[in-house]
Design a protein around this motif. Sequence first.
Motif, PDB file in Angstrom:
ATOM      1  N   LYS A  10       0.847  -1.188   0.000  1.00 50.83           N
ATOM      2  CA  LYS A  10       0.000   0.000   0.000  1.00 50.83           C
ATOM      3  C   LYS A  10       0.881   1.235   0.000  1.00 50.83           C
ATOM      4  O   LYS A  10       1.753   1.385   0.841  1.00 50.83           O
ATOM      5  CB  LYS A  10      -0.904   0.019   1.231  1.00 50.83           C
ATOM      6  CG  LYS A  10      -1.980  -1.016   1.209  1.00 50.83           C
ATOM      7  CD  LYS A  10      -2.929  -0.810   2.360  1.00 50.83           C
ATOM      8  CE  LYS A  10      -4.057  -1.801   2.305  1.00 50.83           C
ATOM      9  NZ  LYS A  10      -5.015  -1.579   3.387  1.00 50.83           N
ATOM     10  N   SER A  12       1.519   4.981   0.678  1.00 46.43           N
ATOM     11  CA  SER A  12       0.968   6.001   1.558  1.00 46.43           C
ATOM     12  C   SER A  12       1.297   7.372   0.979  1.00 46.43           C
ATOM     13  O   SER A  12       2.369   7.591   0.424  1.00 46.43           O
ATOM     14  CB  SER A  12       1.529   5.874   2.967  1.00 46.43           C
ATOM     15  OG  SER A  12       2.899   6.146   2.965  1.00 46.43           O
ATOM     16  N   ASN A  52      -7.770   4.505   6.940  1.00 49.62           N
ATOM     17  CA  ASN A  52      -7.254   4.847   5.613  1.00 49.62           C
ATOM     18  C   ASN A  52      -6.771   6.287   5.521  1.00 49.62           C
ATOM     19  O   ASN A  52      -5.825   6.585   4.804  1.00 49.62           O
ATOM     20  CB  ASN A  52      -8.330   4.617   4.549  1.00 49.62           C
ATOM     21  CG  ASN A  52      -8.695   3.163   4.419  1.00 49.62           C
ATOM     22  OD1 ASN A  52      -7.860   2.296   4.607  1.00 49.62           O
ATOM     23  ND2 ASN A  52      -9.948   2.893   4.113  1.00 49.62           N
ATOM     24  N   ASN A  65      -2.436  11.951   6.093  1.00 51.48           N
ATOM     25  CA  ASN A  65      -1.777  10.728   5.644  1.00 51.48           C
ATOM     26  C   ASN A  65      -2.842   9.763   5.148  1.00 51.48           C
ATOM     27  O   ASN A  65      -3.826   9.510   5.850  1.00 51.48           O
ATOM     28  CB  ASN A  65      -0.989  10.073   6.785  1.00 51.48           C
ATOM     29  CG  ASN A  65       0.233  10.872   7.148  1.00 51.48           C
ATOM     30  OD1 ASN A  65       0.979  11.310   6.291  1.00 51.48           O
ATOM     31  ND2 ASN A  65       0.432  11.082   8.435  1.00 51.48           N
ATOM     32  N   THR A  67      -3.658   5.939   2.940  1.00 48.46           N
ATOM     33  CA  THR A  67      -3.163   4.681   2.380  1.00 48.46           C
ATOM     34  C   THR A  67      -3.998   4.262   1.179  1.00 48.46           C
ATOM     35  O   THR A  67      -3.799   3.187   0.638  1.00 48.46           O
ATOM     36  CB  THR A  67      -3.198   3.560   3.435  1.00 48.46           C
ATOM     37  OG1 THR A  67      -4.527   3.442   3.925  1.00 48.46           O
ATOM     38  CG2 THR A  67      -2.240   3.862   4.570  1.00 48.46           C
TER      39      THR A  67
END
Length: 116
Positions: A10, A12, A52, A65, A67
């Motif tokens: 994932k 970020s 998320n 932030n 993901t």
Amino acid sequence: MPNVQKTVVKKSHKFVIDCTAPAGKIVDVAAFEKYLHDRIKVDNKVSNLGSNVVISKDKSKIIINTTIPFSKRYLKYLTKKFLKFKQIRDFLRVVATTKNTYELRYFNIGDSESQE
């Protein structure tokens, strides 16, 4: 055929909205953080951030932030909407300073008057 395990990495993303210039004078950074928290949509649902999307505040900067795939342009849209909501859109503008950073700046009114 041997079993092949796929690993999903994932990515970020980190976005920053810098409110240094108007912080404390015009813009309440805590209110702006709450506004973003209440308005950001994930999977077409408001306030569905989960793990998320993480919104944090560092003095006069707001750090987002994610993901999941997330648009920087969407943050600009929400920032402009917040400025309009607080009726300070006429004094501030949103400027991209780096690839992942927006900054709130005052309009240069004095320069335009001296040119005329």
